[in-house]
Design a protein around this motif. Sequence first.
Motif, PDB file in Angstrom:
ATOM      1  N   MET A   1       0.850  -1.210   0.000  1.00 35.23           N
ATOM      2  CA  MET A   1       0.000   0.000   0.000  1.00 35.23           C
ATOM      3  C   MET A   1       0.881   1.255   0.000  1.00 35.23           C
ATOM      4  O   MET A   1       1.855   1.347   0.721  1.00 35.23           O
ATOM      5  N   SER A   2       0.525   2.259  -0.865  1.00 40.41           N
ATOM      6  CA  SER A   2       1.314   3.492  -0.895  1.00 40.41           C
ATOM      7  C   SER A   2       0.996   4.316   0.353  1.00 40.41           C
ATOM      8  O   SER A   2       0.165   3.928   1.163  1.00 40.41           O
ATOM      9  N   ARG A   3       1.599   5.494   0.385  1.00 35.18           N
ATOM     10  CA  ARG A   3       1.315   6.380   1.514  1.00 35.18           C
ATOM     11  C   ARG A   3      -0.151   6.812   1.478  1.00 35.18           C
ATOM     12  O   ARG A   3      -0.871   6.498   0.539  1.00 35.18           O
ATOM     13  N   GLU A   4      -0.516   7.626   2.450  1.00 33.94           N
ATOM     14  CA  GLU A   4      -1.918   8.061   2.584  1.00 33.94           C
ATOM     15  C   GLU A   4      -2.408   8.801   1.325  1.00 33.94           C
ATOM     16  O   GLU A   4      -1.628   9.515   0.692  1.00 33.94           O
ATOM     17  N   PRO A   5      -3.669   8.642   0.943  1.00 34.20           N
ATOM     18  CA  PRO A   5      -4.167   9.361  -0.245  1.00 34.20           C
ATOM     19  C   PRO A   5      -4.013  10.876  -0.095  1.00 34.20           C
ATOM     20  O   PRO A   5      -4.125  11.404   1.015  1.00 34.20           O
ATOM     21  N   PRO A   6      -3.753  11.565  -1.208  1.00 37.22           N
ATOM     22  CA  PRO A   6      -3.529  13.011  -1.146  1.00 37.22           C
ATOM     23  C   PRO A   6      -4.813  13.790  -0.838  1.00 37.22           C
ATOM     24  O   PRO A   6      -5.903  13.373  -1.206  1.00 37.22           O
ATOM     25  N   TYR A   7      -4.623  14.964  -0.215  1.00 39.22           N
ATOM     26  CA  TYR A   7      -5.777  15.752   0.205  1.00 39.22           C
ATOM     27  C   TYR A   7      -5.265  17.145   0.581  1.00 39.22           C
ATOM     28  O   TYR A   7      -4.237  17.253   1.266  1.00 39.22           O
ATOM     29  N   VAL A   8      -5.968  18.181   0.149  1.00 36.62           N
ATOM     30  CA  VAL A   8      -5.587  19.540   0.533  1.00 36.62           C
ATOM     31  C   VAL A   8      -6.134  19.774   1.940  1.00 36.62           C
ATOM     32  O   VAL A   8      -7.285  20.150   2.115  1.00 36.62           O
ATOM     33  N   ASP A   9      -5.292  19.513   2.923  1.00 34.45           N
ATOM     34  CA  ASP A   9      -5.721  19.541   4.325  1.00 34.45           C
ATOM     35  C   ASP A   9      -5.083  20.753   5.006  1.00 34.45           C
ATOM     36  O   ASP A   9      -3.904  20.711   5.383  1.00 34.45           O
ATOM     37  N   LEU A  10      -5.888  21.813   5.174  1.00 34.91           N
ATOM     38  CA  LEU A  10      -5.329  23.063   5.686  1.00 34.91           C
ATOM     39  C   LEU A  10      -4.840  22.943   7.126  1.00 34.91           C
ATOM     40  O   LEU A  10      -4.010  23.730   7.573  1.00 34.91           O
ATOM     41  N   SER A  11      -5.312  21.905   7.832  1.00 38.28           N
ATOM     42  CA  SER A  11      -4.882  21.769   9.231  1.00 38.28           C
ATOM     43  C   SER A  11      -3.444  21.248   9.324  1.00 38.28           C
ATOM     44  O   SER A  11      -2.861  21.212  10.395  1.00 38.28           O
ATOM     45  N   ARG A  12      -2.881  20.848   8.183  1.00 39.03           N
ATOM     46  CA  ARG A  12      -1.527  20.267   8.226  1.00 39.03           C
ATOM     47  C   ARG A  12      -0.412  21.274   7.995  1.00 39.03           C
ATOM     48  O   ARG A  12       0.741  20.897   7.878  1.00 39.03           O
ATOM     49  N   GLY A  13      -0.802  22.534   7.845  1.00 36.07           N
ATOM     50  CA  GLY A  13       0.245  23.545   7.616  1.00 36.07           C
ATOM     51  C   GLY A  13       0.417  23.803   6.132  1.00 36.07           C
ATOM     52  O   GLY A  13       0.213  22.930   5.289  1.00 36.07           O
ATOM     53  N   PHE A  14       0.801  25.036   5.861  1.00 36.99           N
ATOM     54  CA  PHE A  14       0.825  25.523   4.491  1.00 36.99           C
ATOM     55  C   PHE A  14       1.850  24.796   3.623  1.00 36.99           C
ATOM     56  O   PHE A  14       1.628  24.552   2.445  1.00 36.99           O
ATOM     57  N   LYS A  15       2.977  24.416   4.242  1.00 36.45           N
ATOM     58  CA  LYS A  15       4.039  23.768   3.464  1.00 36.45           C
ATOM     59  C   LYS A  15       3.542  22.444   2.878  1.00 36.45           C
ATOM     60  O   LYS A  15       3.753  22.138   1.705  1.00 36.45           O
ATOM     61  N   GLU A  16       2.845  21.694   3.694  1.00 36.53           N
ATOM     62  CA  GLU A  16       2.319  20.402   3.257  1.00 36.53           C
ATOM     63  C   GLU A  16       1.237  20.621   2.183  1.00 36.53           C
ATOM     64  O   GLU A  16       1.159  19.901   1.184  1.00 36.53           O
ATOM     65  N   VAL A  17       0.409  21.642   2.385  1.00 36.50           N
ATOM     66  CA  VAL A  17      -0.642  21.954   1.396  1.00 36.50           C
ATOM     67  C   VAL A  17       0.001  22.306   0.059  1.00 36.50           C
ATOM     68  O   VAL A  17      -0.414  21.808  -1.000  1.00 36.50           O
ATOM     69  N   LEU A  18       1.049  23.106   0.109  1.00 35.97           N
ATOM     70  CA  LEU A  18       1.728  23.490  -1.141  1.00 35.97           C
ATOM     71  C   LEU A  18       2.310  22.276  -1.852  1.00 35.97           C
ATOM     72  O   LEU A  18       2.279  22.182  -3.074  1.00 35.97           O
ATOM     73  N   ARG A  19       2.793  21.325  -1.073  1.00 35.54           N
ATOM     74  CA  ARG A  19       3.355  20.115  -1.682  1.00 35.54           C
ATOM     75  C   ARG A  19       2.263  19.372  -2.469  1.00 35.54           C
ATOM     76  O   ARG A  19       2.449  18.975  -3.615  1.00 35.54           O
ATOM     77  N   VAL A  20       1.092  19.221  -1.842  1.00 34.72           N
ATOM     78  CA  VAL A  20      -0.011  18.504  -2.511  1.00 34.72           C
ATOM     79  C   VAL A  20      -0.438  19.274  -3.766  1.00 34.72           C
ATOM     80  O   VAL A  20      -0.637  18.688  -4.834  1.00 34.72           O
ATOM     81  N   ILE A  21      -0.533  20.586  -3.634  1.00 39.97           N
ATOM     82  CA  ILE A  21      -0.956  21.411  -4.770  1.00 39.97           C
ATOM     83  C   ILE A  21       0.000  21.230  -5.945  1.00 39.97           C
ATOM     84  O   ILE A  21      -0.416  21.054  -7.097  1.00 39.97           O
ATOM     85  N   GLU A  22       1.297  21.215  -5.625  1.00 40.27           N
ATOM     86  CA  GLU A  22       2.276  21.066  -6.712  1.00 40.27           C
ATOM     87  C   GLU A  22       2.294  19.646  -7.263  1.00 40.27           C
ATOM     88  O   GLU A  22       2.281  19.424  -8.462  1.00 40.27           O
ATOM     89  N   ASP A  23       2.255  18.669  -6.381  1.00 41.91           N
ATOM     90  CA  ASP A  23       2.333  17.268  -6.840  1.00 41.91           C
ATOM     91  C   ASP A  23       1.137  16.891  -7.711  1.00 41.91           C
ATOM     92  O   ASP A  23       1.259  16.070  -8.615  1.00 41.91           O
ATOM     93  N   TYR A  24      -0.035  17.440  -7.417  1.00 40.67           N
ATOM     94  CA  TYR A  24      -1.247  16.991  -8.115  1.00 40.67           C
ATOM     95  C   TYR A  24      -1.817  18.043  -9.076  1.00 40.67           C
ATOM     96  O   TYR A  24      -2.914  17.880  -9.594  1.00 40.67           O
ATOM     97  N   GLY A  25      -1.074  19.121  -9.296  1.00 37.24           N
ATOM     98  CA  GLY A  25      -1.519  20.131 -10.260  1.00 37.24           C
ATOM     99  C   GLY A  25      -2.837  20.770  -9.858  1.00 37.24           C
ATOM    100  O   GLY A  25      -3.697  21.010 -10.713  1.00 37.24           O
ATOM    101  N   VAL A  26      -3.006  21.051  -8.559  1.00 37.64           N
ATOM    102  CA  VAL A  26      -4.268  21.652  -8.102  1.00 37.64           C
ATOM    103  C   VAL A  26      -4.304  23.121  -8.532  1.00 37.64           C
ATOM    104  O   VAL A  26      -3.387  23.888  -8.244  1.00 37.64           O
ATOM    105  N   GLN A  27      -5.347  23.475  -9.262  1.00 40.63           N
ATOM    106  CA  GLN A  27      -5.485  24.827  -9.785  1.00 40.63           C
ATOM    107  C   GLN A  27      -6.075  25.730  -8.710  1.00 40.63           C
ATOM    108  O   GLN A  27      -7.016  25.340  -8.028  1.00 40.63           O
ATOM    109  N   LEU A  28      -5.554  26.960  -8.607  1.00 37.21           N
ATOM    110  CA  LEU A  28      -6.146  27.905  -7.660  1.00 37.21           C
ATOM    111  C   LEU A  28      -6.611  29.178  -8.355  1.00 37.21           C
ATOM    112  O   LEU A  28      -7.160  30.067  -7.731  1.00 37.21           O
ATOM    113  N   GLU A  29      -6.369  29.241  -9.658  1.00 32.84           N
ATOM    114  CA  GLU A  29      -6.833  30.399 -10.422  1.00 32.84           C
ATOM    115  C   GLU A  29      -8.022  29.975 -11.277  1.00 32.84           C
ATOM    116  O   GLU A  29      -8.177  28.792 -11.572  1.00 32.84           O
ATOM    117  N   SER A  30      -8.805  30.970 -11.716  1.00 31.47           N
ATOM    118  CA  SER A  30     -10.031  30.607 -12.442  1.00 31.47           C
ATOM    119  C   SER A  30      -9.782  30.279 -13.915  1.00 31.47           C
ATOM    120  O   SER A  30     -10.679  29.799 -14.596  1.00 31.47           O
TER     121      SER A  30
END
Length: 270
Positions: A1-30
């Motif tokens: 089993m791989s690591r935990e499934p990805p999720y934009v979890d704001l309670s984990r701190g901004f650095k971790e959120v940025l990692r998920v955003i970059e790894d999964y191409g999460v868009q924040l602009e319209s």
Amino acid sequence: MSREPPYVDLSRGFKEVLRVIEDYGVQLESLWIIPERDSSGSLRERYHGEFVAQVPRNAIVRFTKPYELVLDPFVGYGTTLVECLRLGRHGIGVEVEPGIAEVARRRVASESNPYGVRVEVVVGDSRRVDFRRLIEERGFKFVDLVIAHPPYYDIIKYGDSPANLCNAPSLREFLRWYGEVVDNVLRVLKPGSYYVLVVGDKYEDGEWVPLGFYTMSETLRRGLRLKAICVKNIEETTAKRGNVNLWRYRVLKAGTYYFKHEYVMFFRRV
Ligand SMILES: C[S@@+](CC[C@H](N)C(=O)[O-])C[C@H]1O[C@@H](n2cnc3c(N)ncnc32)[C@H](O)[C@@H]1O
């Protein structure tokens, strides 16, 4: 089993959120410019009318938690369910054309399931399916995200089923049928959760038909709150790339523009 499934979890701190955003191409602009479609694994084979996997990926990573349930009432060739498998979310997809559902099943079966989630394709008419029963029989109480990518009315003929929205006898009926699907999925969508509509416009008899805004109105009439209208580019298909001058000529002659965008609209159930 791989690591935990990805999720934009704001309670984990901004650095971790940025990692998920970059790894999964999460868009924040319209404005979403997606340069290349994901053609990995079962997505290598392409089907006319499917969306790019980056669309459901964005919605799933940002608006669901690991192991929550995603419902796609127009599942088509199963892109949403492939992303559910890859991202560790349970998924149910409904498709009215048995032949298309079979392709979705094949795709899903050929992917690995690193998080052990339950993903299923059901043949049915999403206006009429008993979603409450469907999810309860599978051990769920609510749906945590709906991703809806309906036919753009009659521009692609997906099949002959009389219940297929592409076979609606008029635009008015198409919108009524779409509204019935929204009503039906709202019976099971958890309050506070997101409903994502992916849709484009069409051109007919010298007129731009704003299907995006019409379906948006239908959705808003159900009391959902609009959170965002994102505009996504349509990458050029190989066919169009070879014919660019023909398209240029056509639109110049018709006094219009050719489609280069679709909408990804985010609504929240309050
Ligand atoms: C735009 S396609 C969805 C493509 C999908 N996102 C993918 O990536 O493969 C719309 C799909 O909705 C299906 N459909 C149309 N009317 C339906 C209905 N009443 N119930 C369930 N599915 C329906 C069509 O047959 C078609 O496969």
